[in-house]
Write a protein that holds these residues in place. Structure first.
Motif, short mmCIF file in Angstrom:
data_model
loop_
_atom_site.label_atom_id
_atom_site.label_comp_id
_atom_site.label_asym_id
_atom_site.label_seq_id
_atom_site.Cartn_x
_atom_site.Cartn_y
_atom_site.Cartn_z
N GLN A 305 30.02 26.83 -70.67
CA GLN A 305 29.95 28.28 -70.81
C GLN A 305 28.50 28.76 -70.94
O GLN A 305 28.12 29.78 -70.34
N ALA A 306 27.71 28.03 -71.69
CA ALA A 306 26.31 28.42 -71.86
C ALA A 306 25.57 28.40 -70.52
O ALA A 306 24.82 29.33 -70.20
N LEU A 307 25.78 27.34 -69.74
CA LEU A 307 25.12 27.25 -68.44
C LEU A 307 25.60 28.32 -67.48
O LEU A 307 24.82 28.88 -66.71
N LEU A 308 26.88 28.63 -67.54
CA LEU A 308 27.43 29.64 -66.64
C LEU A 308 26.86 31.02 -66.95
O LEU A 308 26.59 31.82 -66.03
N ILE A 309 26.65 31.32 -68.21
CA ILE A 309 26.03 32.60 -68.58
C ILE A 309 24.61 32.68 -68.05
O ILE A 309 24.18 33.71 -67.52
N LEU A 310 23.88 31.59 -68.17
CA LEU A 310 22.51 31.56 -67.63
C LEU A 310 22.49 31.81 -66.12
O LEU A 310 21.66 32.54 -65.60
N TYR A 355 36.42 32.84 -68.11
CA TYR A 355 37.77 32.45 -68.51
C TYR A 355 38.24 31.20 -67.75
O TYR A 355 39.11 30.46 -68.23
N LYS A 356 37.65 30.93 -66.60
CA LYS A 356 38.05 29.77 -65.81
C LYS A 356 37.77 28.45 -66.54
O LYS A 356 38.46 27.45 -66.33
N ILE A 357 36.75 28.45 -67.40
CA ILE A 357 36.47 27.25 -68.18
C ILE A 357 37.60 27.01 -69.19
O ILE A 357 38.07 25.88 -69.36
N SER A 358 38.03 28.08 -69.85
CA SER A 358 39.16 27.96 -70.77
C SER A 358 40.42 27.53 -70.03
O SER A 358 41.22 26.73 -70.53
N ASP A 359 40.58 28.05 -68.82
CA ASP A 359 41.75 27.71 -68.02
C ASP A 359 41.76 26.22 -67.69
O ASP A 359 42.81 25.56 -67.76
N THR A 422 37.94 23.81 -82.52
CA THR A 422 36.60 24.40 -82.55
C THR A 422 36.72 25.86 -82.99
O THR A 422 37.71 26.53 -82.71
N SER A 423 35.69 26.35 -83.67
CA SER A 423 35.72 27.72 -84.18
C SER A 423 34.97 28.67 -83.26
O SER A 423 34.12 28.27 -82.47
N TRP A 424 35.28 29.95 -83.39
CA TRP A 424 34.57 30.99 -82.64
C TRP A 424 33.09 30.99 -83.00
O TRP A 424 32.24 31.23 -82.15
N SER A 425 32.79 30.74 -84.27
CA SER A 425 31.39 30.78 -84.72
C SER A 425 30.54 29.74 -83.99
O SER A 425 29.38 29.99 -83.63
N GLU A 426 31.12 28.56 -83.74
CA GLU A 426 30.39 27.51 -83.02
C GLU A 426 30.09 27.95 -81.59
O GLU A 426 28.99 27.72 -81.06
N VAL A 427 31.06 28.60 -80.96
CA VAL A 427 30.86 29.09 -79.59
C VAL A 427 29.81 30.20 -79.58
O VAL A 427 28.92 30.21 -78.72
N PHE A 428 29.90 31.13 -80.52
CA PHE A 428 28.93 32.23 -80.57
C PHE A 428 27.51 31.70 -80.73
O PHE A 428 26.57 32.21 -80.11
N LEU A 431 26.26 30.38 -77.46
CA LEU A 431 26.11 31.37 -76.40
C LEU A 431 25.06 32.44 -76.72
O LEU A 431 24.76 33.28 -75.87
N LEU A 432 24.50 32.39 -77.92
CA LEU A 432 23.54 33.41 -78.32
C LEU A 432 22.29 33.38 -77.45
O LEU A 432 21.85 34.41 -76.92
N LYS A 433 21.70 32.21 -77.27
CA LYS A 433 20.48 32.10 -76.47
C LYS A 433 20.70 32.50 -75.01
O LYS A 433 19.92 33.28 -74.45
N PRO A 434 21.75 32.00 -74.36
CA PRO A 434 21.98 32.43 -72.98
C PRO A 434 22.20 33.94 -72.85
O PRO A 434 21.79 34.56 -71.87
N SER A 435 22.85 34.55 -73.86
CA SER A 435 23.08 35.99 -73.83
C SER A 435 21.76 36.77 -73.90
O SER A 435 21.64 37.85 -73.32
N LEU A 436 20.79 36.22 -74.58
CA LEU A 436 19.47 36.86 -74.64
C LEU A 436 18.81 36.87 -73.26
O LEU A 436 18.05 37.77 -72.93
N PHE A 437 19.13 35.86 -72.45
CA PHE A 437 18.61 35.82 -71.09
C PHE A 437 19.16 36.97 -70.26
O PHE A 437 18.45 37.57 -69.45
N LEU A 438 20.44 37.28 -70.44
CA LEU A 438 21.04 38.44 -69.77
C LEU A 438 20.31 39.72 -70.19
O LEU A 438 19.97 40.55 -69.34
N LEU A 439 20.09 39.86 -71.48
CA LEU A 439 19.39 41.05 -71.99
C LEU A 439 18.00 41.16 -71.39
O LEU A 439 17.56 42.25 -70.98
#
Length: 502
Positions: A305-310, A355-359, A422-428, A431-439
């Protein structure tokens, strides 16, 4: 040899066997090359056909394909994923799967052929009957290659799958353009679809050999129906969700509106088709091989997921800011009505792809019936959003669909996290650093927009892309830790080294 990396708690874990890791990287490279080539062909084909065909013709074909696509899910009955996921397979299993695929596809081909007239009357489109009857041939053609295609995926023969995708789509493009120039209208799209199915199937059955004799084993058929039934339920609900907006628009707003909306949607899903499907085809067999090892599954799930966001961030930024220029370049000035729905649909592009990764994860864990429940909810939200949104035209439908896509992502993520503890907090956190790349991408393009928009549409998009490329090179050459974890950086380096080695 094993690859060791730190987990979220700071301890070392065996992530995956090196051979499996390298196979995944190799597969990702080949599938991304395949999809990138297909992406370029699709881009060029859309530019040509949008100037040769009308919105009404695209709308007719879009509605016909929606019906065919939904039915195809039932005609395959989850046979392919069962082949990929099963730990051991033998000739008896493959022969049973082949027999089932033939029977189901012939049944649904006849069913749609007989119902074509009724469907045409329901949607009040007289030419729809002839198109549907012609497209039923796709069921029969593809039935002979289903087992072979998924055997290739199970065996991680990604190079062959890449050629299969590229050459079949090339056949689609050539046939579509030739007949469109000859004045065949919507039938150019029909012939293109049939040609693509023929080439796709011929490549599969000529490369991947298996026994094609009829064999009936009740125990194996029961197993196929159990897994396939759950998979097909989820897939049918998913396809109803994906095609539900088209059905509502075709019924309530007409074929012209559907033609405009379908072109906007096709542009939006191009990145999904390019990256999301690649991730799914590579990740599903990998996750299936380690389906009982949650530590390894968490590693692949989070870092994918992190790589896909990047990867998606630059595309989402351009789609968000240069929507009108994109429509002008791809479709032309006659299609500016597609701009508002495309702007709204772009907001759901991340969720539509991630969502395809979750799928992949849910299928690898075998939770097909839980997946089916979520896809039912997704389909309900799409229909509800489209039905309510139709009163505000295509913009309203786009808003409803985007909300449904977001809800589906959240539900599928929640199910995946529960399956691998796994928890949502671990995912967040991941994904925080890749999301900064979008910003960063959005800020850079927003600042440069007032200058770049003065150029012709094609040049403004090219210059915007160059700005992002330069920014990406600088960041990932000198400051990769700003937007990537150590694990993601390691995978990215491996992918890059494989690409340049080739």
């Amino acid at each position: 040899m094993k690859i060791f990396l730190l987990n979220s708690k700071g301890s070392f874990i065996k992530v995956v066997n090196k051979n499996l890791f390298q196979s995944a990287i190799f597969g990702f490279n080949w599938m991304i090359i395949s999809k990138a080539t297909q992406f370029i062909l699709q881009f060029l084909l859309l530019m040509v056909l949008a100037r040769l065909l009308t919105a009404n013709e695209f709308g007719l074909m879009g509605l016909a394909l929606s019906i065919i696509t939904i039915t195809q899910v039932l005609s395959t009955m989850g046979i392919g994923p069962a082949i990929v996921r099963r730990k051991t397979i033998d000739d008896e299993f493959l022969q049973s799967a082949f027999f089932l695929s033939i029977v189901l596809n012939f049944f649904f081909a006849v069913l749609i052929y007989l119902l074509a007239s009724t469907i045409s009357v329901f949607f009040n489109m007289s030419h729809l009957e002839e198109i549907l009857k012609a497209l039923t041939s796709i069921f029969i053609i593809k039935s002979f290659g289903i087992v072979a295609t998924f055997l290739l995926q199970r065996n991680m023969s990604f190079k062959i799958l890449a050629f299969q995708n590229v050459f079949s789509y090339l056949g689609y493009a050539l046939i579509g353009i030739i007949f469109a120039f000859a004045g065949y209208g919507v039938w150019s799209l029909v012939f293109a679809q049939i040609a693509q199915a023929i080439i796709f199937t011929l490549i599969a059955i000529s490369v991947q050999k298996h026994k094609k004799t009829i064999y009936i084993n009740k125990k194996l058929l029961k197993e196929l129906f159990y897994f396939g039934g759950g998979f097909s339920l989820a897939k049918i609900f998913n396809q109803i969700a994906l095609q539900g907006d088209n059905l509502v628009i075709g019924r309530s707003l007409g074929s012209d509106a559907l033609g405009v909306y379908s072109r906007a949607y096709q542009i939006m899903v191009m990145p999904t088709n390019l990256f999301g499907e690649v991730i799914d085809k590579v990740l599903f067999p990998v996750l299936s091989k380690i389906q009982d090892e949650n530590d390894k599954l968490r590693y692949w799930f989070v870092n994918s997921q992190a790589l896909l966001i990047l990867i998606l961030s630059p595309i989402v930024a351009i789609f968000t800011i240069y929507t009108e220029a994109i429509v002008m370049v791809i479709l032309g000035a006659d299609w500016l009505d597609a701009v508002p729905p495309l702007q709204i649909l772009t907001l759901g592009l991340f969720f539509r792809t991630l969502y395809k990764i979750s799928d992949s994860m849910v299928r690898a864990k075998g939770a097909v019936y839980k997946r089916a429940n979520i896809q039912l909810v997704y389909a309900i939200f799409v229909f509800a959003g489209a039905i309510i949104g139709q009163f505000w035209g295509l913009v309203g439908v786009s808003v409803g669909v985007t909300v449904a896509i977001t809800i589906n992502y959240i539900l599928m993520m929640s199910l995946s996290l529960s399956l691998i503890s796994t928890s949502w907090s671990e995912v967040f956190r991941s994904l925080l650093k890749p999301s900064l790349f979008l910003l960063a991408n959005i800020i850079i393009l927003s600042v440069s927009y007032s200058w770049l928009v003065k150029f012709p549409s094609i040049l403004s998009i090219i210059f915007a892309g160059l700005v992002q490329i330069i920014m990406g090179i600088v960041i990932f050459r000198f400051y990769p830790s700003l937007f990537m974890s150590k694990e993601s950086e390691y995978i990215a380096i491996k992918i890059k080294s494989k690409i340049f080695k080739r």
